[in-house]
Each structure stands twice: as structure tokens, then as C-alpha cells.
Design a protein around this motif. Structure first.
Motif, short mmCIF file in Angstrom:
data_model
loop_
_atom_site.label_atom_id
_atom_site.label_comp_id
_atom_site.label_asym_id
_atom_site.label_seq_id
_atom_site.Cartn_x
_atom_site.Cartn_y
_atom_site.Cartn_z
N LYS A 30 1.00 -1.16 -0.11
CA LYS A 30 -0.07 -0.30 -0.37
C LYS A 30 0.90 0.86 -0.10
N LYS A 31 2.17 1.08 0.79
CA LYS A 31 2.48 2.89 1.17
C LYS A 31 3.71 3.27 -0.21
N HIS A 32 3.80 1.68 -0.98
CA HIS A 32 4.60 1.63 -2.12
C HIS A 32 3.86 2.44 -3.46
N ALA A 33 2.96 1.93 -3.58
CA ALA A 33 1.72 2.45 -4.27
C ALA A 33 1.94 3.91 -4.31
N LEU A 34 1.39 4.60 -3.37
CA LEU A 34 1.27 5.46 -2.77
C LEU A 34 2.44 6.71 -3.24
N GLN A 35 3.71 5.89 -2.95
CA GLN A 35 4.66 6.63 -2.97
C GLN A 35 5.23 6.68 -4.50
N ILE A 36 5.13 5.44 -5.31
CA ILE A 36 5.10 6.19 -7.00
C ILE A 36 3.72 7.15 -7.05
N LEU A 37 2.51 6.33 -7.06
CA LEU A 37 1.74 7.57 -7.37
C LEU A 37 1.75 9.42 -7.34
N LEU A 38 2.94 9.33 -6.31
CA LEU A 38 3.10 11.11 -5.33
C LEU A 38 4.36 11.70 -6.46
N TYR A 39 5.33 10.21 -5.87
CA TYR A 39 6.56 10.86 -7.26
C TYR A 39 5.90 10.92 -8.90
N ILE A 40 5.09 10.81 -9.61
CA ILE A 40 4.29 10.38 -10.67
C ILE A 40 3.47 12.02 -10.82
N MET A 41 3.25 11.86 -9.99
CA MET A 41 2.37 13.26 -9.86
C MET A 41 3.08 14.55 -9.32
N ASN A 42 4.00 15.00 -8.78
CA ASN A 42 5.30 15.51 -8.13
C ASN A 42 5.94 15.95 -9.35
N GLN A 43 6.13 15.50 -10.59
CA GLN A 43 6.61 15.71 -11.60
C GLN A 43 5.74 16.26 -12.78
N LYS A 44 4.60 16.79 -12.22
CA LYS A 44 3.93 17.24 -13.21
C LYS A 44 3.56 18.24 -12.92
N GLU A 45 3.25 19.71 -13.85
CA GLU A 45 3.25 20.99 -13.66
C GLU A 45 1.49 21.17 -12.76
N ASN A 46 2.05 22.53 -11.99
CA ASN A 46 0.90 22.63 -11.57
C ASN A 46 -0.18 21.59 -10.88
N PHE A 47 0.85 20.34 -10.39
CA PHE A 47 0.54 19.51 -9.58
C PHE A 47 0.11 20.07 -7.12
N HIS A 48 -0.30 19.85 -7.33
CA HIS A 48 -0.18 20.84 -5.56
C HIS A 48 -0.97 19.10 -5.00
N ASP A 49 -0.09 19.15 -4.14
CA ASP A 49 -0.97 17.42 -2.97
C ASP A 49 -1.61 18.25 -1.93
N ARG A 50 -2.68 18.22 -2.05
CA ARG A 50 -3.81 18.51 -1.34
C ARG A 50 -4.40 17.50 0.02
N GLY A 51 -3.79 16.50 -0.23
CA GLY A 51 -4.24 15.31 0.46
C GLY A 51 -4.31 14.02 0.10
N HIS A 52 -3.60 13.05 0.84
CA HIS A 52 -3.74 11.59 -0.15
C HIS A 52 -3.82 10.43 1.62
N GLU A 53 -4.30 9.03 0.61
CA GLU A 53 -3.89 7.63 1.89
C GLU A 53 -3.69 7.02 0.78
N GLU A 54 -3.15 6.67 1.47
CA GLU A 54 -3.55 4.50 0.65
C GLU A 54 -4.33 4.04 0.65
N ASN A 55 -4.75 2.90 -0.72
CA ASN A 55 -5.82 2.03 -0.58
C ASN A 55 -5.62 0.76 -0.65
N ASN A 56 -4.50 0.04 -1.40
CA ASN A 56 -4.02 -0.90 -1.23
C ASN A 56 -3.40 -1.04 -2.49
N GLU A 57 -2.67 -2.20 -2.86
CA GLU A 57 -1.30 -2.26 -3.38
C GLU A 57 -1.14 -1.94 -4.52
#
Length: 97
Positions: A30-57
């Protein structure tokens, strides 16, 4: 929140190993899926993390959207994850920072 932000994306397994060396892309938690998704999103222009949570693998909630990592192979035969937006939650969006 910007409703027109494009939550699609992709990352090669090789890049996961290079930029997120503690993650084995062939055995996600679960932790890894979230880390990868946040890494990808943070590479995109205008992404602002306003909240996130783990769900599953395979999935995690980012800014009220349920995103899924879909294993795939590109045209060069390299393994990658594609990001697919499964849906959103009005309740989760209402709780964003």
C-alpha cells in the motif's frame, strides 16, 4: 481544487528502481503504490498535494481521486506502470486542505 488537472501518467519499472530504490515494482505494498503515484504526480506541472491516503497495493487516493497503477509493457518491451483514474469521492474532496 483544479478539476481540469490531468491525473494520468506513467513510469518505467527501471525508473522506479532508480528514483525510488527502496521499492520493488514487482512487489508493491500500500505504501509503495502511494509513493509511486505521488512521485509521478509531483513531476507534473501545477500539481499540489492537498491530501492523500493509502488504499491497497494498486491504488491510492490523491486529492480525492482514486488512482490505480496498471502494469503494462511499452512499445520497446520495457515494463512500466500507467496511472489510471478510477473515480473520485465528493466526501474526500470536501476534506482536502
Amino acid at each position: 481544487m483544479e478539476n481540469d488537472f490531468d491525473y494520468s501518467g506513467q513510469i518505467l519499472f527501471m525508473d522506479v528502481r532508480e528514483y525510488l530504490p527502496t521499492i520493488d515494482p514487482e512487489s508493491l505494498s500500500k505504501k509503495h503504490a502511494l509513493q509511486i503515484l505521488l512521485y509521478i504526480m509531483n513531476q507534473k506541472e501545477n500539481f499540489h498535494d492537498r491530501g492523500h491516503e493509502e488504499n491497497n497495493e494498486e491504488t491510492a487516493w490523491v486529492n480525492g481521486y482514486l488512482l490505480k497503477l496498471v502494469p503494462d509493457t511499452n512499445q520497446d518491451g520495457m515494463q512500466r506502470f500507467l496511472v489510471q483514474c478510477i473515480g473520485s469521492s465528493v466526501d474526500k474532496i470536501a476534506l482536502l486542505k
